[in-house]
Design a protein around this motif. Structure first.
Motif, PDB file in Angstrom:
ATOM      1  N   TYR A 188       0.851  -1.180   0.000  1.00  0.00           N
ATOM      2  CA  TYR A 188       0.000   0.000   0.000  1.00  0.00           C
ATOM      3  C   TYR A 188       0.888   1.232   0.000  1.00  0.00           C
ATOM      4  N   LYS A 218      -3.962   1.007  -3.107  1.00  0.00           N
ATOM      5  CA  LYS A 218      -3.437  -0.349  -3.112  1.00  0.00           C
ATOM      6  C   LYS A 218      -2.213  -0.450  -4.012  1.00  0.00           C
ATOM      7  N   SER A 270      -4.537  -3.933   5.407  1.00  0.00           N
ATOM      8  CA  SER A 270      -5.240  -2.661   5.447  1.00  0.00           C
ATOM      9  C   SER A 270      -4.322  -1.615   6.065  1.00  0.00           C
ATOM     10  N   SER A 328      -4.087   2.875   7.329  1.00  0.00           N
ATOM     11  CA  SER A 328      -4.757   4.141   7.608  1.00  0.00           C
ATOM     12  C   SER A 328      -3.696   5.231   7.553  1.00  0.00           C
TER      13      SER A 328
END
Lengths: 115, 113
Positions: free
Chosen positions: B47, B57, B65, B67
């Motif tokens: 990422y 991505k 995942s 943030s």
């Protein structure tokens, strides 16, 4: 396709020998950057050199030298008079045109310099 | 000193557990990246984030995942959906957008038991 190939998985030399690490790349971009990074056992990748596609001048920095040849799509790295401290994994990488920090890395070459 | 700090350096996880890897930088760089390193395969992009509250991505994002709530921080969560999470994870920030020069942390080695 854009790709970087470092065909030498492992190289072992004795201290004071010269050693060349090969790097061949593929890209259709006319503007791109090439890099070499060193990864010592600590894990961090250490920047060694950057070369843009319009600058084919070879470069020398102390015991390190780099040979960039667009005609053969190669960017080889030579260590002269190797030392034990040169033992590390070395990565060649390609940054295609306008791709920020999205580098395409080769598989890496593990260099072992024995005393 | 300016740089990138990753923690933990070593992490063990049982199958089925999520784990979060921390990455903090004090270089004032806008863009940050997560790469995965496997033996003999070089580094692959998971990422990246070019600015706060935005991320995209990379080539192998499935099972991960991220943030980006603060400029300094870009944590990576390895979820239970990641089929082969055992690897060495490297975080980087972009020092020069024009050239692509990255600054790397020391990495986090994740082992799934």
């Amino acid at each position: 396709a854009q790709k970087v190939t470092q065909a030498q998985t492992e190289i072992s030399v004795v201290e004071k020998e010269d050693v060349t690490l090969d790097c061949v790349y593929e890209t259709r971009d006319t503007t791109y950057y090439l890099f070499w990074y060193k990864q010592p056992p600590s894990g961090e990748l250490v920047f060694l050199i950057r070369r843009n596609s319009f600058d084919e001048q070879n470069e020398i920095s102390g015991r390190y030298s780099w040979n960039f040849q667009k005609s053969t799509s190669s960017f080889n790295f030579t260590i002269t008079a190797s030392q034990v401290v040169d033992s590390a994994v070395y990565f060649c990488a390609l940054r295609p045109y306008n791709q920020g920090g999205k580098l395409i890395f080769g598989q890496g070459t593990e260099l072992s310099v024995k005393p | 000193d300016g740089g990138i700090t990753q923690s933990p350096k070593y992490l063990f996880r049982k199958e089925g557990q999520n784990v979060t890897l921390s990455c903090e930088q004090n270089l004032n760089h806008d863009a940050m990246y997560w790469y995965r390193q496997d033996p003999g395969q070089g580094l692959r992009l998971i990422y990246y984030s070019q600015i706060v509250n935005d991320f995209q991505k990379g080539d192998i994002a499935e099972g991960y995942s991220v943030s980006r709530e603060k400029k300094e921080s870009f944590p990576l969560t390895v979820t239970s959906a990641q089929k082969n999470p055992t690897a060495f994870y490297l975080c980087a920030s972009l020092g020069d957008r024009n050239t692509g020069e990255l600054f790397f942390g020391e990495g986090s080695r994740l082992t799934v038991l």
